[in-house]
Design a protein around this motif. Structure first.
Motif, PDB file in Angstrom:
ATOM      1  N   GLU A   1       2.365   1.787  -3.585  1.00  0.00           N
ATOM      2  CA  GLU A   1       1.408   2.358  -4.526  1.00  0.00           C
ATOM      3  C   GLU A   1       1.211   3.854  -4.273  1.00  0.00           C
ATOM      4  O   GLU A   1       1.074   4.650  -5.207  1.00  0.00           O
ATOM      5  CB  GLU A   1       0.064   1.636  -4.408  1.00  0.00           C
ATOM      6  CG  GLU A   1       0.105   0.191  -4.859  1.00  0.00           C
ATOM      7  CD  GLU A   1       0.457   0.077  -6.336  1.00  0.00           C
ATOM      8  OE1 GLU A   1      -0.027   0.927  -7.123  1.00  0.00           O
ATOM      9  OE2 GLU A   1       1.222  -0.838  -6.701  1.00  0.00           O
TER      10      GLU A   1
ATOM     11  N   THR B   1      -9.024  -0.285  -2.264  1.00  0.00           N
ATOM     12  CA  THR B   1      -8.003  -1.266  -1.910  1.00  0.00           C
ATOM     13  C   THR B   1      -8.423  -2.051  -0.685  1.00  0.00           C
ATOM     14  O   THR B   1      -8.887  -1.483   0.315  1.00  0.00           O
ATOM     15  CB  THR B   1      -6.663  -0.568  -1.633  1.00  0.00           C
ATOM     16  OG1 THR B   1      -6.351   0.279  -2.733  1.00  0.00           O
ATOM     17  CG2 THR B   1      -5.548  -1.590  -1.445  1.00  0.00           C
TER      18      THR B   1
ATOM     19  N   HIS C   1      -6.474   5.305  -0.986  1.00  0.00           N
ATOM     20  CA  HIS C   1      -6.852   3.890  -1.091  1.00  0.00           C
ATOM     21  C   HIS C   1      -8.366   3.716  -1.019  1.00  0.00           C
ATOM     22  O   HIS C   1      -8.887   2.711  -1.549  1.00  0.00           O
ATOM     23  CB  HIS C   1      -6.159   3.089   0.016  1.00  0.00           C
ATOM     24  CG  HIS C   1      -4.706   2.831  -0.266  1.00  0.00           C
ATOM     25  ND1 HIS C   1      -4.272   1.933  -1.217  1.00  0.00           N
ATOM     26  CD2 HIS C   1      -3.580   3.390   0.269  1.00  0.00           C
ATOM     27  CE1 HIS C   1      -2.954   1.920  -1.248  1.00  0.00           C
ATOM     28  NE2 HIS C   1      -2.499   2.795  -0.364  1.00  0.00           N
TER      29      HIS C   1
ATOM     30  N   PRO D   1       0.824  -1.228   0.000  1.00  0.00           N
ATOM     31  CA  PRO D   1       0.000   0.000   0.000  1.00  0.00           C
ATOM     32  C   PRO D   1       0.850   1.267   0.000  1.00  0.00           C
ATOM     33  O   PRO D   1       0.488   2.250  -0.656  1.00  0.00           O
ATOM     34  CB  PRO D   1      -0.825  -0.135   1.282  1.00  0.00           C
ATOM     35  CG  PRO D   1      -0.857  -1.599   1.562  1.00  0.00           C
ATOM     36  CD  PRO D   1       0.449  -2.127   1.106  1.00  0.00           C
TER      37      PRO D   1
END
Length: 430
Positions: free
Chosen positions: A47, A170, A165, A44
């Protein structure tokens, strides 16, 4: 509503574990990586770093944001909480811990593995108490708690991270554990806003602390001379002279190349921090004199020479371009001779104050030299410093004392006008 299945955590004695790390890769596509205790990438965070680089942020931005993410992930690892299962209570508890608890004390690499009783500790008399003003500069020393600016930066980074996110969908993330202030949630916020008044808590996080307004610190001329005299090399003297002459940020000047120092035009070219644009900055003849002395000495020792080569190098082999941390430690050593705690950024404030003190230099030129986007940014220099306030108060008391010791002569007693009395009652000429 709090999760009743999750036991309450007592953070009064919690110490943030030093597990995981933020690694600088040297890769332009992926400048930093957040790794877990087993050395694996935290996807995470990876990204999110890509998103920052694609948004044309500086390569230093992922590193700055990564330190906040590492601090949050250490908290999650300590309590075995999945990042996408963190709740608002988790964010609230950790924010409260950052506000009240002491910062973790990191052991210097030279003292790691040694007996703490054998580690040399400076005498207490030589160290000012944490958070107290420095006797030379008046700036507060680094305290034992997290500064409000650090906590505000952490809250902003984590809120933006979870917003990113949430938009991607996500994992099992449903809500942002770092919410906005309650007054900001409604779509009708500021619907009846008075245009004559400013916006209150515009886009402010619920857990974001209030940051006190900073007053720029200028190094007095006599103290600057003492700091300059304490430097050990022509390179350090040239650096200080250029920082005060140009007002450039420390990193901007350190990344300049030899071809950008134009002696004929008395300018040095830098890449601006925010816009990444190239700009020539005027400097003083003294700065170029110190630069020439440094270059002649460095080239004789074998420092690389060329227009595309770095302008500033280390003083010892192996030759490497001078980095920010090394320059900061150099300036800290010079400060230590005076017992001061000025920073490299205070040199930029000093240069700005000197330029604004010149009545023949318009503020718009100062704005362009500093690389500010708005002229209003210079308004912070209109705020009086603590030294200015004390000096003005002492001058007031001195004037009052002089008036008490030498009172002005009493005004003449009021009397009637003789002509007016003659007209009213009739005088000898009537």
């Amino acid at each position: 509503m709090p999760d009743e299945r999750r036991p309450r955590r007592d953070l009064t004695r919690f110490v943030l574990p030093e597990i995981g790390q933020l690694v600088e890769t040297g890769d332009r596509w992926e400048p930093v990586q957040l790794r877990d205790p087993l050395g694996r990438q935290v996807e995470p965070a990876t990204e999110y770093f890509k998103e920052l680089m694609a948004a044309d942020c500086s390569p230093l931005t992922p590193r700055s944001y990564g330190m906040d993410l590492l601090r949050w992930w250490r908290y999650l690892w300590a309590f075995e909480i999945a990042w996408d299962r963190a709740t608002r209570e988790d964010a609230r508890d950790f924010t409260l811990w950052m506000k009240l608890a002491d910062k973790p004390v990191r052991v210097h690499w030279r003292h790691r593995g040694k007996n703490p009783d054998e580690t040399p500790v400076p005498p207490v008399s030589a160290r000012p108490a944490p958070g107290t003003p420095n006797p030379v500069t008046g700036k507060p020393t680094i305290g034992t708690k997290y500064a409000p600016a650090t906590r505000a930066h952490f809250e902003t980074v984590l809120r933006m991270f979870y917003d990113f996110h949430l938009e991607l969908g996500t994992g099992s993330l449903l809500v942002n554990p770092f919410p906005l202030h309650r007054a900001r949630r409604s779509a009708w916020t500021n619907a009846h806003h008075n245009p004559e008044r400013g916006f209150w808590k515009q886009h402010t996080g619920l857990y974001r602390p209030k940051i006190p307004k900073r007053i720029p610190r200028r190094i007095p001329d006599e103290k600057y001379t003492e700091v300059f005299a304490g430097l050990r090399s022509h390179r350090d003297r040239a650096l200080l002279a250029f920082w005060v002459a140009t007002g450039a940020r420390a990193e901007e000047l350190l990344t300049a190349t030899q071809g950008r120092a134009d002696v004929g035009q008395q300018t040095v070219g830098v890449i601006r921090k925010g816009t990444r644009n190239y700009q020539d900055l005027p400097a003083t003849p003294d700065a170029f004199v110190w630069l020439r002395l440094y270059q002649e000495e460095a080239w004789r020792k074998g420092v690389p020479r060329g227009r595309s080569q770095a302008l500033w190098w280390t003083l010892r082999r192996p030759w490497r371009p001078l980095e920010y941390d090394a320059a900061r430690m150099m300036f800290t050593r010079a400060n230590g001779l005076l017992g001061a705690n000025w920073t490299l950024h205070d040199l930029r404030h000093t240069a700005t104050s000197l330029m604004l003190d010149d009545p023949n230099l318009a503020p718009v030129y100062v704005q362009k030299i500093l690389g500010h986007k708005y002229l209003s940014t210079l308004d912070i220099y209109n705020r009086p410093t603590t030294d200015d306030v004390i000096a003005a108060g002492l001058a007031h008391h001195a004037r009052q004392e002089r008036m008490r010791s030498n009172p002005p002569p009493a005004p003449p007693a009021p009397a009637y006008n003789a002509e007016s009395l003659n007209i009213l009652f009739g005088g000898p000429d009537q």
